[in-house]
Scaffold this active site. Structure first.
Site, PDB file in Angstrom:
ATOM      1  N   GLU A  13       0.837  -1.193   0.000  1.00  0.00           N
ATOM      2  CA  GLU A  13       0.000   0.000   0.000  1.00  0.00           C
ATOM      3  C   GLU A  13       0.880   1.254   0.000  1.00  0.00           C
ATOM      4  O   GLU A  13       2.043   1.221   0.420  1.00  0.00           O
ATOM      5  CB  GLU A  13      -0.903   0.003   1.230  1.00  0.00           C
ATOM      6  CG  GLU A  13      -1.877  -1.154   1.296  1.00  0.00           C
ATOM      7  CD  GLU A  13      -2.865  -1.142   0.149  1.00  0.00           C
ATOM      8  OE1 GLU A  13      -3.448  -0.082  -0.124  1.00  0.00           O
ATOM      9  OE2 GLU A  13      -3.047  -2.202  -0.476  1.00  0.00           O
ATOM     10  N   ASN A  45      -4.463   6.127  -6.670  1.00  0.00           N
ATOM     11  CA  ASN A  45      -5.278   6.747  -5.619  1.00  0.00           C
ATOM     12  C   ASN A  45      -4.478   7.730  -4.764  1.00  0.00           C
ATOM     13  O   ASN A  45      -5.049   8.474  -3.973  1.00  0.00           O
ATOM     14  CB  ASN A  45      -5.928   5.678  -4.735  1.00  0.00           C
ATOM     15  CG  ASN A  45      -4.914   4.778  -4.051  1.00  0.00           C
ATOM     16  OD1 ASN A  45      -3.799   5.169  -3.760  1.00  0.00           O
ATOM     17  ND2 ASN A  45      -5.312   3.535  -3.795  1.00  0.00           N
ATOM     18  N   TYR A  77       5.068   4.341  -6.636  1.00  0.00           N
ATOM     19  CA  TYR A  77       3.747   3.745  -6.435  1.00  0.00           C
ATOM     20  C   TYR A  77       3.017   3.696  -7.777  1.00  0.00           C
ATOM     21  O   TYR A  77       2.266   4.591  -8.151  1.00  0.00           O
ATOM     22  CB  TYR A  77       2.947   4.533  -5.403  1.00  0.00           C
ATOM     23  CG  TYR A  77       1.651   3.862  -5.001  1.00  0.00           C
ATOM     24  CD1 TYR A  77       1.640   2.585  -4.454  1.00  0.00           C
ATOM     25  CD2 TYR A  77       0.418   4.511  -5.159  1.00  0.00           C
ATOM     26  CE1 TYR A  77       0.459   1.970  -4.083  1.00  0.00           C
ATOM     27  CE2 TYR A  77      -0.769   3.902  -4.791  1.00  0.00           C
ATOM     28  CZ  TYR A  77      -0.743   2.634  -4.250  1.00  0.00           C
ATOM     29  OH  TYR A  77      -1.924   2.014  -3.888  1.00  0.00           O
TER      30      TYR A  77
END
Length: 358
Positions: A136, A244, A250
């Protein structure tokens, strides 16, 4: 008289040959007598017989890796890591009885971040490696500051992790392949599951859709069964691979699976372009930062869709490279198995995860 002379000549010619044969026979006799003596000595001496027997090489014991618990509670099947790497397979277990015997323990951040004090109190072997595992982004990784001085190794999508576990990667092909682009009948698609109206990506989409049609799939939008995702997206010229949150390295399955694996051109929103170029050829994607506004991006997408030659240029890299999606949990833990067997490790701790993982 002639017969006698012939015999003399023949004997003179045969003399070297007979002498050579005598010497060779003597050598062979000595050799066989030596071998018989040696055999008798071994037969009468069991210890010598054992020493001469070729003992099979001992195999090093398999590394045991304890997975503290299933990531997000998602069960998966472990695979034989030796099929992925030229190193032996590891033994993976979720049995906590191995906590004091395993070579390493993999701890998934989101499953323990609520009880870091309990984690810190757990007994551990001095030589055991605790591996902090997280896919994450920092925006969705709570309580990082409480993880200081607990772990020895990091495993994440960050390239500077000890164990680099990206969401995907490009595989070099052995020889160039013919270029094949799925037929395009639609313009722009976006699949989104986590819809937050105040997020940067949703705000950008709201502006973009004023200037170009975008088909949105997912919760509260067009339905899309999982097994139909790739066939559906492959019909579109462009896919919005919007992350997101924006953090270094990422770059998730939104790009690797949804866009690249389906055979469309990704329009990316995430870290800066130079960060994407650490993973991808510069002419394989379109970055929103390259345009002054969503309107100018929409204009470019429309123009590109009408120009087959320019559009095709975004696929030239596929002749030599193949996108590989690596988001399977088993694939990731095998990276840890391979790392532990191929890297010389000095004992250390990660002092401050919150400072590094930003």
């Amino acid at each position: 008289m002639e017969l006698v002379e012939w015999k003399k000549i023949s004997c003179k010619k045969l003399l070297p040959f007979l002498l050579f044969s005598f010497i060779l026979s003597s050598c062979l006799l000595v050799f066989f007598l030596f071998r018989i003596s040696e055999t008798e000595h071994i037969s009468s001496n069991p210890s010598a017989q054992t020493a001469c027997a070729a003992a099979p090489p001992k195999r090093a014991p398999r590394l045991t890796i304890l997975l503290w618990q299933w990531p997000f509670g998602q069960h998966f099947n472990f695979i034989n890591c030796s099929k992925l790497y030229s190193t032996p397979d590891c033994r993976f277990t979720l049995q906590r009885s191995w906590a004091q015997k395993a070579a390493a323990v993999i701890v998934h951040h989101r499953d323990v971040c609520g009880d870091t004090e309990g984690l810190a109190r757990l007994p551990r072997l001095p030589a055991q490696r605790w591996i902090w595992f997280n896919l994450e982004s920092p925006s969705h990784s709570p309580n990082l500051s409480a993880m200081a001085n607990l772990f020895n190794l990091t495993m994440s999508y960050r390239r500077d992790s000890d164990i680099f576990t990206p969401y995907g990667e490009l595989q070099l092909l052995g020889q160039p392949q013919p270029l094949s682009i799925p037929p395009k009948t639609k313009l722009v698609a976006w699949v989104v599951s986590n819809w937050r109206a105040d997020s940067h990506r949703v705000k950008y989409y709201q502006e973009l859709k004023k200037h170009i049609a975008v088909d949105v799939y997912g919760q509260h939008h067009l339905p899309l069964p999982w097994d139909q995702l790739l066939p559906t997206v492959s019909q579109y010229s462009f896919y919005l691979a919007f992350e997101n949150s924006q953090h270094e390295d990422y770059i998730t399955e939104k790009l690797w699976r949804n866009a690249l694996a389906s055979g469309t051109v990704p329009v990316v929103l995430g870290p800066p372009r130079e960060n994407y170029e650490c993973f991808l050829p510069p002419d394989s994607f379109i970055h929103v930062d390259d345009f002054a506004s969503a309107e100018s991006l929409a204009r470019y997408l429309r123009e590109l869709s009408r120009d087959p030659g320019r559009y095709r240029s975004y696929f030239q890299w596929r002749r030599w490279l193949k996108p590989v999606v690596g988001s399977d949990w088993a694939w990731h833990v095998c990276r840890a198995c391979h790392f532990l067997q191929t890297t010389e490790l000095r004992y250390r701790v990660v002092p401050d995860l919150a400072e590094w993982f930003v």
